[in-house]
Design an enzyme around this catalytic site. Sequence first.
Site, short mmCIF file in Angstrom:
data_model
loop_
_atom_site.label_atom_id
_atom_site.label_comp_id
_atom_site.label_asym_id
_atom_site.label_seq_id
_atom_site.Cartn_x
_atom_site.Cartn_y
_atom_site.Cartn_z
N ASP A 182 -11.56 23.66 66.00
CA ASP A 182 -10.26 24.23 66.37
C ASP A 182 -9.84 25.35 65.44
OD1 ASP A 182 -9.45 22.78 64.05
OD2 ASP A 182 -9.03 21.04 65.30
N HIS A 212 -20.03 22.84 62.44
CA HIS A 212 -20.33 22.95 63.88
C HIS A 212 -19.76 24.22 64.48
CE1 HIS A 212 -20.52 18.27 63.80
NE2 HIS A 212 -21.63 18.84 63.35
#
Length: 595
Positions: free
Chosen positions: A225, A253
């Site tokens: 995010d 990631h």
Amino acid sequence: MAPRKTKPATKPAAKPTPASTATTSSCPSPKSFPIPMEVDDFSFSDSELSDAQSLIEPEGFSLLSPDESSGGRSQDELPPARKKRRVAGPKERRTQHLDLTPRLGFSDYGDQEPQLNLLVNTIRNHKKIVVIAGAGISTSAGIPDFRSDDGLFKTLQKKHNLKASGKLMFDAAVYQDEALTASFQEMVRSLSEEAEKSSPTAFHHMLARLGSDNRLTRLYTQNIDGIETSMPPLATQIPLNVKAPWPRTIQLHGSLEKMVCQKCRHMSTFDRVMFDRPDAPECPECVLTNQFRMETGQRSHGIGKMRPRIVLYNEHNPDEEAITSVMNADIRSRPDALIVVGTSLKIPGVRRLVKSLCSVIRSRRNGVTMWINNEPPSGKEFEDCFDLLVKGDCEEVARLAQLKRWDDDSKPIFDECQSADVERVKNEQGPLSVVITTPKKEKVQAQTGMLTPSSSYDGDVENASTTTLSNPASKGRKLTEILKASKKDAPKTESAGVKKPAPRKRTKKEPVKNAKITTFSKVTKAQKVTPEEKSVKLEEHKAMHPLPPGAARTNAPMLPGLAKDDSKSTPSGKRGQLETISPDRIPKGMGKLLD
């Protein structure tokens, strides 16, 4: 006639110095030997001296004189011996548990004070903290996690009618099927909108505060995010460098902040409008390159597709080499604290990182490893890795730590008060009265005797020999008067007819027999002897009389012919007297010998 051999001339012996005489005084002198020897017998040649020195000095070593070994310095001038470093033993480790789940609306954790102190002191005082964060730290900001009951894997499965788990939406195979590609595009677009609307939580601000204080060595985040990197103290770098320096935040990631072309690896800021379509958008850089080649008459190399720069399952991480270098550098730096928060540790690479950091940090005496999540870590490999297991929300941890926001640079201010302000506060609060009770003093007994003089001088001793001091207890009376007065004041004794009972004599306790030991460290008492057993007397045995010298040592006669075998009783006599025994007749053949 052979010529006479002459002895080699020897140098006159030097006079021994006091030091040499002291060391050689125990050696025997030539006069102490029993045979006469000349002084020349103690002279040695140079070859003999070198051979003797070779026996004393091993190969590779040489004897140094005191001046050479100590540099001509005395023992006091030599530097002190180097002290050995005392290495403290390993600290005893045990896992503690802290439950921060809400208890009927109360937030009092007084019964867990040691665990709370460990949590708060670690966050406030440690200088080299490593944090490994998962999606759990963003749930308070409105971003769902992945594996919970309300996570993305469950909701995506229901929303897109997937036969498998929603994990399929994060697999690299989504670009091989048009239906999965359309679902993936919609999911990425919605996640980007939610991340843009969300704001950092209290735990994010706590991490940023640690970063601004330079106490956060590294933040490894598995979130895509980008909430952490929106704050300057936790900024990152995309792509990562293989060599140092590295940013404070490492995105394991990737992130939805960037998108990349699968063909030319062109990277740009993420644009949600481009993903508002069922298929993957074209790369604008590849479009320009292909247009230029077509206009110049060259063949087309194709146009790549844009995708968000996140790492999907079953694909290679573009920053793998750089992330490995960062991990190895952090392990070598030996941090003093590890916080694993909001993750279930299902990714193998993250599990290996946690195990390596736990072993390094727990080897330090002040190292602390903490786990913060609603569920404990899974797997036997993490049973003895953490010092503190915190069950609860990470927002409660940030509330307990009470760190300032990362952008709050104000220092604590102490107002200076004048005397007028102090009087005003006293008038507002009213008079203050403090009652102080004095402790009871113990009675000190007065000394009636003579005190020992503090010092003695010869003049005082002479005066003491001539003058006599009076005893203050006698009050000026003589000793004889005091004794007479004590006899007069003595109490009258009772009449002579009444006799006082004699004092009871102490009876000696009978010796107890050796107690029997039945079990370890338990002794049983010996039984008491009954009066009947006391009445039983032992049989009296006659004393054994010693044999006179020369008497036979056996019951049988030495020679059968010398004495008759009759059982006549010997004449009664006193014990200890010798008796003469003579045979009645002479044995055969004995007469001839006597003649």
